[in-house]
Design a protein around this motif. Sequence first.
Motif, PDB file in Angstrom:
ATOM      1  N   GLU A 161       1.054   3.616   2.152  1.00  0.00           N
ATOM      2  CA  GLU A 161       1.566   3.933   3.397  1.00  0.00           C
ATOM      3  C   GLU A 161       2.756   3.214   3.645  1.00  0.00           C
ATOM      4  OE1 GLU A 161      -1.746   3.181   2.935  1.00  0.00           O
ATOM      5  OE2 GLU A 161      -2.325   5.113   3.083  1.00  0.00           O
ATOM      6  N   ASP A 162       2.559   1.774   3.427  1.00  0.00           N
ATOM      7  CA  ASP A 162       3.840   0.942   3.376  1.00  0.00           C
ATOM      8  C   ASP A 162       5.002   1.304   2.760  1.00  0.00           C
ATOM      9  OD1 ASP A 162       2.139  -0.612   5.248  1.00  0.00           O
ATOM     10  OD2 ASP A 162       1.748  -2.089   3.693  1.00  0.00           O
ATOM     11  N   ARG A 199       8.800  10.625   2.261  1.00  0.00           N
ATOM     12  CA  ARG A 199       7.857  10.028   3.242  1.00  0.00           C
ATOM     13  C   ARG A 199       7.037  11.265   3.977  1.00  0.00           C
ATOM     14  NH1 ARG A 199      11.547   7.446   5.992  1.00  0.00           N
ATOM     15  NH2 ARG A 199      12.208   8.760   7.380  1.00  0.00           N
ATOM     16  N   ALA A 207       5.664   4.186   1.660  1.00  0.00           N
ATOM     17  CA  ALA A 207       6.143   5.505   2.426  1.00  0.00           C
ATOM     18  C   ALA A 207       7.265   5.404   3.475  1.00  0.00           C
ATOM     19  CB  ALA A 207       4.899   6.455   2.934  1.00  0.00           C
ATOM     20  N   GLU A 208       6.803   4.283   4.346  1.00  0.00           N
ATOM     21  CA  GLU A 208       7.979   3.970   5.333  1.00  0.00           C
ATOM     22  C   GLU A 208       9.302   3.713   4.721  1.00  0.00           C
ATOM     23  OE1 GLU A 208       6.191   0.899   7.746  1.00  0.00           O
ATOM     24  OE2 GLU A 208       4.406   2.080   8.292  1.00  0.00           O
ATOM     25  N   THR A 264       3.028  11.309   3.908  1.00  0.00           N
ATOM     26  CA  THR A 264       2.415  11.370   5.288  1.00  0.00           C
ATOM     27  C   THR A 264       1.504  12.468   5.456  1.00  0.00           C
ATOM     28  OG1 THR A 264       4.456  11.866   6.567  1.00  0.00           O
ATOM     29  CG2 THR A 264       3.905   9.486   6.131  1.00  0.00           C
ATOM     30  N   SER A 321       0.882  -1.201  -0.116  1.00  0.00           N
ATOM     31  CA  SER A 321      -0.024   0.236   0.021  1.00  0.00           C
ATOM     32  C   SER A 321       0.916   1.356  -0.072  1.00  0.00           C
ATOM     33  CB  SER A 321      -0.936   0.028   1.341  1.00  0.00           C
ATOM     34  OG  SER A 321      -0.116   0.211   2.473  1.00  0.00           O
TER      35      SER A 321
END
Length: 140
Positions: free
Chosen positions: A29-30, A40, A32-33, A44, A27
Amino acid sequence: MSTEYRTGREGEFTYRGHDLDELQEMSLEDVAELLPARQRRTITRGLSEEHHKVLAEARESGTEETANNPIRTHLRDMPVLPEFVGLTFAVYTGQEFERVEVQPEMIGHYLGEFQLTRSSVEHGQAGIGATRSSKFVPLK
């Protein structure tokens, strides 16, 4: 500052321990980490409406379609995501749209990093009247 991506012995691309197929299944969000801090933070804090339009257009278009008709955008600050690999973008440089074909090694950078906005200047000879010594040069 180095980005951690490697090509293995078989030529397999990995980005921070994940291969390209794993990255494309993650995803937003994953992913982005795994990105560097600036990218990032961009994700976020929330992508703008224009960023979401480009993301949606990239998701619905195929690689063959963008090769002939690239995705045109002014968003030089769009982070390159794993979903973009294989797509062609036309990034605005301030004068014209320049083509950018996204490679796996571009993940974690911005689209604008791959198209320069300024051209290099090549100085030639001075023209007539440009220097003090040019008034002593005969015109014919």
